[in-house]
Write a protein that holds these residues in place. Structure first.
Motif, PDB file in Angstrom:
ATOM      1  N   VAL A  98       0.807  -1.218   0.000  1.00 51.36           N
ATOM      2  CA  VAL A  98       0.000   0.000   0.000  1.00 51.36           C
ATOM      3  C   VAL A  98       0.844   1.274   0.000  1.00 51.36           C
ATOM      4  O   VAL A  98       0.311   2.369  -0.056  1.00 51.36           O
ATOM      5  CB  VAL A  98      -0.969   0.019   1.211  1.00 51.36           C
ATOM      6  CG1 VAL A  98      -2.136  -0.905   0.947  1.00 51.36           C
ATOM      7  CG2 VAL A  98      -0.269  -0.370   2.491  1.00 51.36           C
ATOM      8  N   GLY A  99       2.163   1.118   0.042  1.00 59.37           N
ATOM      9  CA  GLY A  99       3.039   2.288   0.052  1.00 59.37           C
ATOM     10  C   GLY A  99       2.812   3.154   1.277  1.00 59.37           C
ATOM     11  O   GLY A  99       2.888   4.374   1.222  1.00 59.37           O
ATOM     12  N   ASP A 100       2.502   2.512   2.374  1.00 62.02           N
ATOM     13  CA  ASP A 100       2.105   3.254   3.560  1.00 62.02           C
ATOM     14  C   ASP A 100       2.941   2.827   4.763  1.00 62.02           C
ATOM     15  O   ASP A 100       2.883   1.677   5.193  1.00 62.02           O
ATOM     16  CB  ASP A 100       0.616   2.994   3.834  1.00 62.02           C
ATOM     17  CG  ASP A 100       0.069   3.892   4.932  1.00 62.02           C
ATOM     18  OD1 ASP A 100       0.860   4.637   5.537  1.00 62.02           O
ATOM     19  OD2 ASP A 100      -1.145   3.841   5.169  1.00 62.02           O
ATOM     20  N   ALA A 101       3.718   3.741   5.294  1.00 63.77           N
ATOM     21  CA  ALA A 101       4.517   3.467   6.486  1.00 63.77           C
ATOM     22  C   ALA A 101       4.055   4.357   7.635  1.00 63.77           C
ATOM     23  O   ALA A 101       4.806   4.646   8.559  1.00 63.77           O
ATOM     24  CB  ALA A 101       5.992   3.707   6.185  1.00 63.77           C
ATOM     25  N   SER A 102       2.808   4.813   7.573  1.00 68.02           N
ATOM     26  CA  SER A 102       2.293   5.742   8.587  1.00 68.02           C
ATOM     27  C   SER A 102       2.334   5.110   9.975  1.00 68.02           C
ATOM     28  O   SER A 102       2.136   3.910  10.132  1.00 68.02           O
ATOM     29  CB  SER A 102       0.854   6.133   8.254  1.00 68.02           C
ATOM     30  OG  SER A 102       0.813   6.756   6.990  1.00 68.02           O
ATOM     31  N   LEU A 103       2.578   5.955  10.953  1.00 70.88           N
ATOM     32  CA  LEU A 103       2.682   5.486  12.338  1.00 70.88           C
ATOM     33  C   LEU A 103       1.378   5.766  13.064  1.00 70.88           C
ATOM     34  O   LEU A 103       0.941   6.913  13.151  1.00 70.88           O
ATOM     35  CB  LEU A 103       3.828   6.213  13.047  1.00 70.88           C
ATOM     36  CG  LEU A 103       4.145   5.737  14.469  1.00 70.88           C
ATOM     37  CD1 LEU A 103       4.930   4.433  14.432  1.00 70.88           C
ATOM     38  CD2 LEU A 103       4.936   6.798  15.231  1.00 70.88           C
ATOM     39  N   MET A 104       0.770   4.711  13.571  1.00 73.41           N
ATOM     40  CA  MET A 104      -0.425   4.884  14.398  1.00 73.41           C
ATOM     41  C   MET A 104       0.019   4.952  15.850  1.00 73.41           C
ATOM     42  O   MET A 104       0.755   4.085  16.328  1.00 73.41           O
ATOM     43  CB  MET A 104      -1.361   3.700  14.189  1.00 73.41           C
ATOM     44  CG  MET A 104      -2.366   3.517  15.303  1.00 73.41           C
ATOM     45  SD  MET A 104      -3.867   4.448  15.047  1.00 73.41           S
ATOM     46  CE  MET A 104      -4.805   3.211  14.167  1.00 73.41           C
ATOM     47  N   MET A 105      -0.390   6.009  16.543  1.00 73.63           N
ATOM     48  CA  MET A 105       0.009   6.183  17.936  1.00 73.63           C
ATOM     49  C   MET A 105      -1.244   6.332  18.786  1.00 73.63           C
ATOM     50  O   MET A 105      -2.121   7.128  18.446  1.00 73.63           O
ATOM     51  CB  MET A 105       0.894   7.426  18.045  1.00 73.63           C
ATOM     52  CG  MET A 105       1.722   7.488  19.292  1.00 73.63           C
ATOM     53  SD  MET A 105       2.621   9.035  19.435  1.00 73.63           S
ATOM     54  CE  MET A 105       4.056   8.703  18.519  1.00 73.63           C
ATOM     55  N   VAL A 106      -1.340   5.558  19.875  1.00 71.11           N
ATOM     56  CA  VAL A 106      -2.518   5.625  20.752  1.00 71.11           C
ATOM     57  C   VAL A 106      -2.097   6.033  22.164  1.00 71.11           C
ATOM     58  O   VAL A 106      -0.906   6.141  22.461  1.00 71.11           O
ATOM     59  CB  VAL A 106      -3.279   4.275  20.783  1.00 71.11           C
ATOM     60  CG1 VAL A 106      -3.775   3.886  19.402  1.00 71.11           C
ATOM     61  CG2 VAL A 106      -2.406   3.179  21.375  1.00 71.11           C
ATOM     62  N   LYS A 107      -3.083   6.253  23.031  1.00 74.05           N
ATOM     63  CA  LYS A 107      -2.822   6.680  24.410  1.00 74.05           C
ATOM     64  C   LYS A 107      -1.859   7.866  24.428  1.00 74.05           C
ATOM     65  O   LYS A 107      -0.846   7.855  25.154  1.00 74.05           O
ATOM     66  CB  LYS A 107      -2.262   5.518  25.235  1.00 74.05           C
ATOM     67  CG  LYS A 107      -3.202   4.315  25.302  1.00 74.05           C
ATOM     68  CD  LYS A 107      -2.568   3.182  26.083  1.00 74.05           C
ATOM     69  CE  LYS A 107      -3.429   1.928  25.996  1.00 74.05           C
ATOM     70  NZ  LYS A 107      -2.780   0.769  26.603  1.00 74.05           N
ATOM     71  N   LEU A 108      -2.168   8.862  23.634  1.00 76.01           N
ATOM     72  CA  LEU A 108      -1.275  10.014  23.465  1.00 76.01           C
ATOM     73  C   LEU A 108      -0.991  10.726  24.777  1.00 76.01           C
ATOM     74  O   LEU A 108      -1.886  10.891  25.611  1.00 76.01           O
ATOM     75  CB  LEU A 108      -1.892  11.011  22.492  1.00 76.01           C
ATOM     76  CG  LEU A 108      -1.802  10.670  21.012  1.00 76.01           C
ATOM     77  CD1 LEU A 108      -2.587  11.694  20.203  1.00 76.01           C
ATOM     78  CD2 LEU A 108      -0.346  10.628  20.567  1.00 76.01           C
ATOM     79  N   ARG A 109       0.248  11.146  24.914  1.00 72.92           N
ATOM     80  CA  ARG A 109       0.668  11.951  26.064  1.00 72.92           C
ATOM     81  C   ARG A 109       1.081  13.331  25.562  1.00 72.92           C
ATOM     82  O   ARG A 109       1.487  13.466  24.414  1.00 72.92           O
ATOM     83  CB  ARG A 109       1.884  11.301  26.733  1.00 72.92           C
ATOM     84  CG  ARG A 109       1.632   9.872  27.152  1.00 72.92           C
ATOM     85  CD  ARG A 109       2.920   9.198  27.565  1.00 72.92           C
ATOM     86  NE  ARG A 109       2.673   7.785  27.855  1.00 72.92           N
ATOM     87  CZ  ARG A 109       3.628   6.898  28.105  1.00 72.92           C
ATOM     88  NH1 ARG A 109       4.896   7.282  28.116  1.00 72.92           N
ATOM     89  NH2 ARG A 109       3.328   5.645  28.348  1.00 72.92           N
ATOM     90  N   ALA A 110       1.042  14.298  26.452  1.00 68.02           N
ATOM     91  CA  ALA A 110       1.483  15.643  26.079  1.00 68.02           C
ATOM     92  C   ALA A 110       2.936  15.599  25.633  1.00 68.02           C
ATOM     93  O   ALA A 110       3.346  16.302  24.704  1.00 68.02           O
ATOM     94  CB  ALA A 110       1.315  16.594  27.259  1.00 68.02           C
ATOM     95  N   SER A 111       3.721  14.731  26.275  1.00 61.79           N
ATOM     96  CA  SER A 111       5.149  14.652  25.967  1.00 61.79           C
ATOM     97  C   SER A 111       5.421  13.986  24.614  1.00 61.79           C
ATOM     98  O   SER A 111       6.562  13.964  24.163  1.00 61.79           O
ATOM     99  CB  SER A 111       5.874  13.883  27.074  1.00 61.79           C
ATOM    100  OG  SER A 111       5.212  12.653  27.328  1.00 61.79           O
ATOM    101  N   ASP A 112       4.395  13.457  23.953  1.00 62.76           N
ATOM    102  CA  ASP A 112       4.584  12.903  22.606  1.00 62.76           C
ATOM    103  C   ASP A 112       4.693  14.010  21.564  1.00 62.76           C
ATOM    104  O   ASP A 112       5.144  13.761  20.441  1.00 62.76           O
ATOM    105  CB  ASP A 112       3.415  11.985  22.222  1.00 62.76           C
ATOM    106  CG  ASP A 112       3.407  10.689  23.012  1.00 62.76           C
ATOM    107  OD1 ASP A 112       4.495  10.262  23.445  1.00 62.76           O
ATOM    108  OD2 ASP A 112       2.318  10.114  23.192  1.00 62.76           O
ATOM    109  N   ALA A 113       4.249  15.205  21.899  1.00 64.36           N
ATOM    110  CA  ALA A 113       4.292  16.305  20.934  1.00 64.36           C
ATOM    111  C   ALA A 113       5.726  16.546  20.488  1.00 64.36           C
ATOM    112  O   ALA A 113       6.659  16.397  21.274  1.00 64.36           O
ATOM    113  CB  ALA A 113       3.711  17.571  21.556  1.00 64.36           C
TER     114      ALA A 113
END
Ligand SMILES: *[C@@H]1O[C@H](CO)[C@@H](O)[C@H](O)[C@H]1NC(C)=O
Ligand SMILES: *[C@@H]1O[C@H](CO)[C@@H](O)[C@H](O)[C@H]1NC(C)=O
Ligand SMILES: *[C@@H]1O[C@H](CO)[C@@H](O)[C@H](O)[C@H]1NC(C)=O
Length: 349
Positions: A98-113
């Motif tokens: 699919v030509g897709d290497a997108s990163l799915m990220m869950v349980k986001l934290r403020a420090s992930d910004a």
């Protein structure tokens, strides 16, 4: 059958050894605390050549100043994940097709910004791009103006609503804990459980986890029991400003009038926390709509909140209860110009 034909074609007429890759331009991404987000990373390989996914390596890193933190490395079905992203990130299982290497990220934290880099390596080829992530939302402790632990569950829900916030979910409190939130006061959450976050275990705050850091829980409680509450606010819905004309310190009533003069309203705690999260920094206590007095610190200085970050709250008593008398005077007045309702100013994409 089509795929097999393609492979046959390549066996007969091998593609040039140099494979071309093209990366699409990434747009910035935004998510909410405890929510999820997809960091886009799309690529295409030209000309289409038969390849096995073992030749493909995907690497995501987070750029923290001069430091690079590995988020995830995926190759040939093997995925390695960096410590602080464990159980929270994934990439498509068949990225090549699919030509897709997108990163799915869950349980986001403020420090992930921050800024992330996606690297796609295919044979001798290597291409990369960066994408930035914003995380909105903040969880805060809220105590009624009377005393500690006075809110039953319906009153707790209403208390958050009345200050332009909502009662926090357990997931939001956990994400805030992961970012370092520490508060030794039991508070209601949206699922009718009562919990509190402790990052620095100490006597009196042991809860069910004793000396381990973590979110302590009392479990689901009867709605008539009374505690404090944890509220959540996502984004500032308007602009906070401090009227520059104000010369004298003012009472709560005068603070309200000052904002009215500017066709605005005195900011609520929810709005102040959202503004703090967006970077607001002030060093003087000011009145807020609920009769509490607080100030937001995003730039640590010893004389402003003891060098700590966060929103400082002024209680009347040493035991951290009671709001100040409304006839007391403070010098800083945060007013809010609400965003006009019904107009969507966000870009259409
Ligand atoms: C991310 O946050 C910055 C600073 O708060 C803002 O300027 C930018 O527009 C935000 N980007 C997105 C995609 O929300
Ligand atoms: C305390 O809060 C209640 C309800 O929010 C409000 O009606 C009352 O005026 C407040 N009292 C003071 C002294 O702020
Ligand atoms: C806090 O202190 C005030 C004043 O000393 C007292 O009246 C009140 O009962 C105390 N509240 C709690 C919860 O200890």
């Amino acid at each position: 059958l089509y795929v097999n034909m393609k492979i046959l074609e390549h066996l007969l007429f091998p593609a040039p050894s140099r494979t071309m890759m093209k990366m699409e331009k990434n747009s910035p991404a935004a998510g909410s605390l405890a929510g999820k987000v997809v960091l886009p990373c799309h690529f295409s390989i030209m000309p289409a050549s038969p390849t096995t996914s073992t030749h493909l390596r995907i690497k995501w890193v987070k750029l923290d100043g001069s430091e690079e933190k590995v988020v995830l490395v995926a190759q040939g079905g093997v995925v390695k994940v960096g410590q602080e992203f464990r159980s929270r990130v994934s990439v498509p299982s068949h990225p090549l097709s699919v030509g897709d290497a997108s990163l799915m990220m869950v349980k986001l934290r403020a420090s992930d910004a921050g800024l992330y880099r996606c690297e796609v390596m295919h044979g001798m080829e290597d291409t990369q791009d960066t994408v930035s992530l914003n995380v909105t939302g903040v969880v805060f402790h809220y105590r009624a103006n009377t005393s500690r632990y006075t809110l039953d569950f319906p009153a707790a829900v209403e208390a958050c609503r009345s200050i332009d916030a909502s009662i926090a979910t357990p997931e939001q409190l956990t994400a805030a804990f992961e970012d370092g939130f520490d508060q030794c006061d039991a508070g209601w959450l949206a699922d009718q459980s009562v919990r509190y976050p402790i990052t620095v275990p100490r006597p009196g705050c042991a809860g069910n986890l004793l000396s381990r850091p973590g979110v302590r829980t009392y479990g689901l409680r009867d709605p008539t029991e009374t505690y404090d509450v944890y509220c959540y606010v996502d984004k500032l819905n308007g602009d906070v400003f401090y009227p520059p004309s104000l010369k004298d310190k003012v009472t709560w009533q005068q603070a309200n009038e000052e904002c009215e003069k500017h066709d605005a309203v005195l900011a609520s705690p929810g709005q102040l926390f959202a503004a703090w999260r967006a970077g607001l920094n002030r060093c003087d206590y000011s009145w807020l709509s609920d009769g509490s007095a607080r100030y937001p610190i995003t730039i640590p200085r010893p004389q402003c909140g003891g060098g700590l970050l966060g929103v400082r709250t002024l209680y009347k008593y040493e035991n951290q209860t009671g709001y100040p008398d409304r006839s007391d005077r403070y010098g800083d007045v945060p007013c809010l110009h609400p965003k006009s309702v019904g107009i969507d100013s966000s870009p259409p994409y």
